[in-house]
Scaffold this motif. Structure first.
Motif, PDB file in Angstrom:
ATOM      1  N   UNK A  89      -2.957  21.453   8.779  1.00 52.39           N
ATOM      2  CA  UNK A  89      -3.097  21.157   7.359  1.00 52.39           C
ATOM      3  C   UNK A  89      -2.453  19.825   7.012  1.00 52.39           C
ATOM      4  N   UNK A  90      -1.269  19.557   7.588  1.00 50.79           N
ATOM      5  CA  UNK A  90      -0.582  18.295   7.330  1.00 50.79           C
ATOM      6  C   UNK A  90      -1.373  17.114   7.885  1.00 50.79           C
ATOM      7  N   UNK A  91      -1.917  17.264   9.093  1.00 53.81           N
ATOM      8  CA  UNK A  91      -2.687  16.181   9.700  1.00 53.81           C
ATOM      9  C   UNK A  91      -3.924  15.848   8.874  1.00 53.81           C
ATOM     10  N   UNK A  92      -4.624  16.892   8.427  1.00 46.38           N
ATOM     11  CA  UNK A  92      -5.828  16.669   7.629  1.00 46.38           C
ATOM     12  C   UNK A  92      -5.494  15.993   6.303  1.00 46.38           C
ATOM     13  N   UNK A  93      -4.406  16.431   5.669  1.00 40.01           N
ATOM     14  CA  UNK A  93      -4.019  15.839   4.395  1.00 40.01           C
ATOM     15  C   UNK A  93      -3.571  14.392   4.570  1.00 40.01           C
ATOM     16  N   UNK A 107      -4.875  11.153   2.521  1.00 37.72           N
ATOM     17  CA  UNK A 107      -3.990  10.195   1.868  1.00 37.72           C
ATOM     18  C   UNK A 107      -4.220   8.770   2.381  1.00 37.72           C
ATOM     19  N   UNK A 108      -4.451   8.622   3.691  1.00 37.02           N
ATOM     20  CA  UNK A 108      -4.739   7.306   4.248  1.00 37.02           C
ATOM     21  C   UNK A 108      -6.061   6.769   3.708  1.00 37.02           C
ATOM     22  N   UNK A 123       0.844  -1.194   0.000  1.00 34.38           N
ATOM     23  CA  UNK A 123       0.000   0.000   0.000  1.00 34.38           C
ATOM     24  C   UNK A 123       0.876   1.238   0.000  1.00 34.38           C
ATOM     25  N   UNK A 124       0.646   2.167  -0.906  1.00 35.35           N
ATOM     26  CA  UNK A 124       1.511   3.349  -0.968  1.00 35.35           C
ATOM     27  C   UNK A 124       1.353   4.213   0.267  1.00 35.35           C
ATOM     28  N   UNK A 125       2.468   4.716   0.831  1.00 32.93           N
ATOM     29  CA  UNK A 125       2.381   5.564   2.032  1.00 32.93           C
ATOM     30  C   UNK A 125       1.846   6.934   1.669  1.00 32.93           C
ATOM     31  N   UNK A 126       1.338   7.658   2.654  1.00 37.20           N
ATOM     32  CA  UNK A 126       0.850   9.000   2.374  1.00 37.20           C
ATOM     33  C   UNK A 126       1.983   9.924   1.960  1.00 37.20           C
ATOM     34  N   UNK A 179      -5.105  11.535  -4.328  1.00 39.73           N
ATOM     35  CA  UNK A 179      -5.641  12.868  -4.036  1.00 39.73           C
ATOM     36  C   UNK A 179      -4.566  13.880  -4.411  1.00 39.73           C
ATOM     37  N   UNK A 180      -4.719  14.491  -5.582  1.00 38.91           N
ATOM     38  CA  UNK A 180      -3.693  15.399  -6.102  1.00 38.91           C
ATOM     39  C   UNK A 180      -3.995  16.851  -5.736  1.00 38.91           C
TER      40      UNK A 180
END
Length: 328
Positions: A218-222, A226-227, A199-202, A277-278
């Motif tokens: 912002x990092x936590x939400x993103x 990604x997860x 599984x690709x990591x975030x 999610x780009x």
């Protein structure tokens, strides 16, 4: 995990079955004899006795229930599952078959099916204490699986490690202190398997912080987004649904149960899925809610598309969970 789940085995636990079938004296005697043989550990003889009874009265609910218990003792799990599943279909108002079905699902590590069976039991009998206790253990098992998944995606997340340790402590306390009811075997659920390494990591690139939003939030939400995409890509349904808040409301006036059933069917139907999610952009919606808007790239063996997707996340302790999802 060393979770313990309680299986109803006494005829007293299934007393509500008795009114469903008019039992002749010889029929009641046959079931009692089979119960005695079961309690003595003579499982093969007990099965022969109850099978003989069911040849003359195939719909004898108590005999069918007892047959399922005997099959559990004989380690014939798939057959026992069929017995209890058939009972839930024929007598949906009875909670005991649902509970025992949940225990067997939990033994197989299928915690979602176990949860659904226990919720069905409690829908018929909200005061069913055994089902409430088992459901609590199922939720703990699901939480452990989700935390394992999160840790696989982000090994540096100390908060997840702490939560996983807490689950393990609760598990150890339950294993040492929880005494089963008299004559009740305890079925242990297996440790949730870690997520596949493929599984690709975030993404490790932090998104730009929006006005009024700190970079850490912002990092936590993103990371959650990604997860979510990674779990969807891997068809890891437990981890996928764990990213959604209990307060999540599906679009289109769907109930949560209907929405989950639809998502499960669509995700599992595809042979291969890739979701990313780009260009995520995070903005604060309220003091405890943010919205992440991104370009969703979806590809499966039969379909592909690209849409603008927004996930609204609500703070839940130190983490974030999805409360709304929509495309523009």
């Amino acid at each position: 995990m060393d979770k313990r789940f309680y299986l109803n085995i006494s005829r007293g636990a299934a007393a509500s079955l008795l009114w469903l079938a008019s039992q002749a004296a010889f029929a009641a005697s046959a079931v009692e004899e089979a119960q005695t043989l079961l309690s003595q550990g003579q499982f093969d003889q007990a099965l022969k006795k109850v099978d003989a009874q069911l040849k003359t009265a195939p719909q004898d609910a108590e005999a069918r229930f007892l047959r399922g218990l005997i099959l559990v003792k004989l380690n014939r799990g798939p057959e026992a599952i069929k017995v209890f599943a058939d009972l839930t279909r024929d007598y949906p108002q009875l909670p005991e078959p649902y509970n025992n079905l949940a225990v067997l699902y939990a033994q197989q590590g299928d915690y979602e099916k176990a949860r659904d069976a226990l919720e069905a039991a409690l829908a018929t009998h909200p005061s069913y204490a055994t089902a409430h206790e088992n459901l609590g253990d199922i939720y703990a098992a699901l939480a452990g699986a989700a935390y394992n998944r999160a840790l696989t995606l982000d090994q540096s997340n100390q908060m997840v490690r702490s939560k996983l340790a807490l689950i393990s402590q609760l598990d150890s306390a339950g294993g040492k202190g929880a005494a089963p009811a008299p004559n009740t075997p305890v079925a242990a659920a297996p440790t949730p398997a870690p997520a596949p390494a493929a599984v690709p990591p975030p993404s490790t690139v932090p998104p730009p912080a929006a006005a009024g939003l700190d970079a850490s939030t912002a990092q936590s939400a993103t990371s959650v987004v990604n997860a979510w995409a990674a779990a969807w890509s891997a068809k890891e349904l437990t981890a996928y649904f764990a990213t959604y808040s209990p307060r999540f409301v599906p679009e289109g006036n769907l109930s949560r149960t209907t929405w989950e059933a639809q998502r499960r069917e669509r995700i599992l139907r595809a042979t291969r899925i890739s979701v990313s999610a780009a260009d995520p952009k995070v903005e604060r919606v309220s003091s405890d809610r943010v919205a992440v808007t991104f370009t969703q790239n979806y590809e499966s063996d039969s379909f592909s598309d690209q849409v603008s997707k927004t996930l609204e996340l609500e703070q839940a302790g130190a983490s974030w969970l999805i409360v709304r999802e929509y495309t523009r």
